[in-house]
Design a protein around this motif. Structure first.
Motif, PDB file in Angstrom:
ATOM      1  N   GLY A  10      -9.636  55.181  20.453  1.00  0.00           N
ATOM      2  CA  GLY A  10     -10.536  56.283  20.125  1.00  0.00           C
ATOM      3  C   GLY A  10     -11.985  55.835  20.114  1.00  0.00           C
ATOM      4  O   GLY A  10     -12.286  54.653  20.239  1.00  0.00           O
ATOM      5  N   SER A  11     -12.902  56.789  19.942  1.00  0.00           N
ATOM      6  CA  SER A  11     -14.326  56.469  19.965  1.00  0.00           C
ATOM      7  C   SER A  11     -14.728  55.641  18.745  1.00  0.00           C
ATOM      8  O   SER A  11     -15.631  54.820  18.822  1.00  0.00           O
ATOM      9  N   VAL A  12     -14.036  55.853  17.638  1.00  0.00           N
ATOM     10  CA  VAL A  12     -14.366  55.131  16.407  1.00  0.00           C
ATOM     11  C   VAL A  12     -13.309  54.064  16.097  1.00  0.00           C
ATOM     12  O   VAL A  12     -13.624  52.931  15.803  1.00  0.00           O
ATOM     13  N   ALA A  13     -12.030  54.465  16.176  1.00  0.00           N
ATOM     14  CA  ALA A  13     -10.954  53.555  15.768  1.00  0.00           C
ATOM     15  C   ALA A  13      -9.896  53.422  16.859  1.00  0.00           C
ATOM     16  O   ALA A  13      -9.589  54.387  17.564  1.00  0.00           O
ATOM     17  N   LYS A  15      -6.002  52.629  17.463  1.00  0.00           N
ATOM     18  CA  LYS A  15      -4.751  52.674  16.706  1.00  0.00           C
ATOM     19  C   LYS A  15      -3.621  52.192  17.614  1.00  0.00           C
ATOM     20  O   LYS A  15      -3.531  52.630  18.760  1.00  0.00           O
ATOM     21  N   GLY A 101     -11.214  63.930  14.807  1.00  0.00           N
ATOM     22  CA  GLY A 101     -11.416  62.508  15.059  1.00  0.00           C
ATOM     23  C   GLY A 101     -12.886  62.157  15.027  1.00  0.00           C
ATOM     24  O   GLY A 101     -13.706  62.891  14.463  1.00  0.00           O
ATOM     25  N   GLY A 102     -13.219  61.020  15.628  1.00  0.00           N
ATOM     26  CA  GLY A 102     -14.591  60.531  15.583  1.00  0.00           C
ATOM     27  C   GLY A 102     -15.550  61.337  16.422  1.00  0.00           C
ATOM     28  O   GLY A 102     -16.666  61.620  15.997  1.00  0.00           O
ATOM     29  N   GLY A 130     -15.748  63.659  12.960  1.00  0.00           N
ATOM     30  CA  GLY A 130     -15.914  62.554  12.016  1.00  0.00           C
ATOM     31  C   GLY A 130     -17.282  61.903  12.133  1.00  0.00           C
ATOM     32  O   GLY A 130     -17.820  61.398  11.151  1.00  0.00           O
ATOM     33  N   GLN A 134     -19.972  60.725   9.281  1.00  0.00           N
ATOM     34  CA  GLN A 134     -20.512  59.366   9.203  1.00  0.00           C
ATOM     35  C   GLN A 134     -22.048  59.387   9.095  1.00  0.00           C
ATOM     36  O   GLN A 134     -22.625  58.631   8.317  1.00  0.00           O
ATOM     37  N   VAL A 144     -18.109  56.462   4.386  1.00  0.00           N
ATOM     38  CA  VAL A 144     -17.351  57.671   4.709  1.00  0.00           C
ATOM     39  C   VAL A 144     -16.057  57.755   3.888  1.00  0.00           C
ATOM     40  O   VAL A 144     -15.608  58.851   3.521  1.00  0.00           O
ATOM     41  N   SER A 145     -15.499  56.616   3.521  1.00  0.00           N
ATOM     42  CA  SER A 145     -14.256  56.613   2.738  1.00  0.00           C
ATOM     43  C   SER A 145     -14.487  57.036   1.281  1.00  0.00           C
ATOM     44  O   SER A 145     -13.543  57.304   0.549  1.00  0.00           O
ATOM     45  N   GLY A 213      -5.700  62.878  12.411  1.00  0.00           N
ATOM     46  CA  GLY A 213      -6.976  62.236  12.761  1.00  0.00           C
ATOM     47  C   GLY A 213      -7.575  61.568  11.535  1.00  0.00           C
ATOM     48  O   GLY A 213      -7.139  61.787  10.400  1.00  0.00           O
ATOM     49  N   GLY A 214      -8.605  60.770  11.767  1.00  0.00           N
ATOM     50  CA  GLY A 214      -9.215  60.004  10.681  1.00  0.00           C
ATOM     51  C   GLY A 214      -9.729  60.881   9.552  1.00  0.00           C
ATOM     52  O   GLY A 214      -9.618  60.522   8.372  1.00  0.00           O
ATOM     53  N   VAL A 215     -10.279  62.053   9.882  1.00  0.00           N
ATOM     54  CA  VAL A 215     -10.881  62.907   8.853  1.00  0.00           C
ATOM     55  C   VAL A 215      -9.812  63.503   7.925  1.00  0.00           C
ATOM     56  O   VAL A 215     -10.104  63.866   6.791  1.00  0.00           O
ATOM     57  N   GLN A 240      -3.070  59.522  10.714  1.00  0.00           N
ATOM     58  CA  GLN A 240      -4.204  58.977  11.484  1.00  0.00           C
ATOM     59  C   GLN A 240      -3.732  58.333  12.788  1.00  0.00           C
ATOM     60  O   GLN A 240      -4.502  58.191  13.730  1.00  0.00           O
TER      61      GLN A 240
HETATM   62  P1  ADP Z   1     -11.164  58.463  17.066  1.00  0.00           P
HETATM   63  O1  ADP Z   1      -9.718  58.599  17.510  1.00  0.00           O
HETATM   64  O2  ADP Z   1     -12.098  59.389  17.783  1.00  0.00           O
HETATM   65  O3  ADP Z   1     -11.640  57.057  17.058  1.00  0.00           O
HETATM   66  P2  ADP Z   1     -10.206  58.895  14.335  1.00  0.00           P
HETATM   67  O4  ADP Z   1      -9.159  59.950  14.430  1.00  0.00           O
HETATM   68  O5  ADP Z   1      -9.740  57.503  14.111  1.00  0.00           O
HETATM   69  O6  ADP Z   1     -11.202  58.998  15.564  1.00  0.00           O
HETATM   70  O7  ADP Z   1     -11.199  59.333  13.172  1.00  0.00           O
HETATM   71  C1  ADP Z   1     -12.391  58.638  12.919  1.00  0.00           C
HETATM   72  C2  ADP Z   1     -13.147  59.369  11.823  1.00  0.00           C
HETATM   73  O8  ADP Z   1     -12.330  59.473  10.673  1.00  0.00           O
HETATM   74  C3  ADP Z   1     -14.392  58.665  11.377  1.00  0.00           C
HETATM   75  O9  ADP Z   1     -15.501  59.135  12.116  1.00  0.00           O
HETATM   76  C4  ADP Z   1     -14.506  59.037   9.888  1.00  0.00           C
HETATM   77  O10 ADP Z   1     -15.310  60.206   9.739  1.00  0.00           O
HETATM   78  C5  ADP Z   1     -13.087  59.407   9.497  1.00  0.00           C
HETATM   79  N1  ADP Z   1     -12.412  58.436   8.607  1.00  0.00           N
HETATM   80  C6  ADP Z   1     -11.815  57.296   8.967  1.00  0.00           C
HETATM   81  N2  ADP Z   1     -11.270  56.664   7.908  1.00  0.00           N
HETATM   82  C7  ADP Z   1     -11.524  57.445   6.844  1.00  0.00           C
HETATM   83  C8  ADP Z   1     -11.219  57.356   5.445  1.00  0.00           C
HETATM   84  N3  ADP Z   1     -10.571  56.327   4.915  1.00  0.00           N
HETATM   85  N4  ADP Z   1     -11.636  58.368   4.651  1.00  0.00           N
HETATM   86  C9  ADP Z   1     -12.303  59.419   5.158  1.00  0.00           C
HETATM   87  N5  ADP Z   1     -12.615  59.554   6.463  1.00  0.00           N
HETATM   88  C10 ADP Z   1     -12.240  58.584   7.289  1.00  0.00           C
END
Ligand code: ADP
Length: 256
Positions: A10-13, A15, A101-102, A130, A134, A144-145, A213-215, A240
């Motif tokens: 992903g753009s941020v994380a 997996k 997501g991000g 997300g 951020q 953000v956490s 997703g992360g959010v 996530q």
């Molecule tokens: P992508 O697949 O685009 O990389 P993700 O689905 O992994 O994105 O989501 C990333 C987003 O999730 C981040 O931009 C952040 O806003 C949010 N995020 C990640 N971890 C946490 C957390 N522990 N608590 C709250 N928000 C989180």
């Protein structure tokens, strides 16, 4: 024992999920500047954690925006299909998946087998993603956490700006006026939830929204999405990594 892997860059994380029989093993790492390196490193690290070598893995499927940079995968599958497949596996039925997501947000209507019936997504604007959270977290000097704990139970302030840059300025003005940071965060969460639901609502009302997703890790965002949608919102375990899980399930299909 059959082992398959799904790699979601992903753009941020990044997996990675390994399905070791029915067991779900996973790892989440920041993507950083190189999607290729992030994918390789995260995959190698999970192999080590699981205690197997690359040749023990029967099939690998890549997904996410960085999937094109992965040379070690057997197949690439779109995020929409992988998220749908992973979410259906986690909840055991169909419904409406909302993934934030991000850098994008998606609403995917799925059947019980994880087949995509319809979908819509926002990948043009950072608001409602997300990344927006951020930017606001940085402006407020928190991680953000930490947003969820700060916002839970607070009085959401009205945030008028939709654009990320203007919203950041609005947040700074609110702080300067002496508003409580926790009420600002609650307001930001409500504005993200409303924005995402304005996109997803064409599929509603639904029996339940499956939030991934992360959010979805943000408890206050779960509450705000419940309020915005008027529908029950569930966040399954492994939400996530739903995309990577879906990819590992596609990998399982390839070899069966
Ligand atoms: P992508 O697949 O685009 O990389 P993700 O689905 O992994 O994105 O989501 C990333 C987003 O999730 C981040 O931009 C952040 O806003 C949010 N995020 C990640 N971890 C946490 C957390 N522990 N608590 C709250 N928000 C989180």
């Amino acid at each position: 024992m059959q082992i398959t892997a799904g790699i979601d860059v992903g753009s941020v994380a990044t997996k990675v999920v390994m399905l070791v029989g029915e067991e779900i093993k996973y790892l989440i790492k920041p993507t950083g500047w190189s999607p290729r390196d992030a994918g390789v490193k995260a995959y190698d690290e999970l192999l080590e954690q699981v205690g197997c070598s690359p040749k023990d893995v029967n099939c690998r499927v890549g997904t996410g925006y960085g999937r094109v940079s992965l040379s070690f995968i057997d197949k690439a599958v779109t995020e929409i299909h992988c998220h749908a497949r992973g979410a259906a596996y986690l909840i055991g039925k169909g419904g409406l998946v909302v993934d934030i997501g991000g850098q994008d947000s998606k609403a995917i209507l799925i059947n019980q087998k994880g087949k995509v019936l319809d979908f819509t997504m926002n990948d043009k604007c950072a608001a409602g993603t997300g990344r927006f959270l951020q930017v606001i977290a940085t402006a407020l000097g928190v991680d953000v956490s930490e947003l969820a704990d700060l916002a839970v139970g607070r009085n959401p302030l009205e945030i008028n700006s939709m654009c990320t840059v203007f919203a950041e300025s609005e947040v700074i003005s609110l702080l300067a006026k002496g508003e409580d940071k926790r009420d600002i965060i609650a307001g930001i969460h409500r504005s993200v939830a409303r924005r995402v639901w304005s996109m997803a609502s064409r599929f509603g009302p639904v029996e339940q929204v499956i939030f991934t997703g992360g959010v979805a890790q943000n408890k206050d965002m779960q509450d705000k999405l419940t309020q915005a949608s008027g529908c029950p919102v569930v966040v399954p375990e492994f939400s996530q990594v739903a995309g990577a899980l879906g990819a590992a399930l596609y990998a399982r299909d390839i070899i069966s």
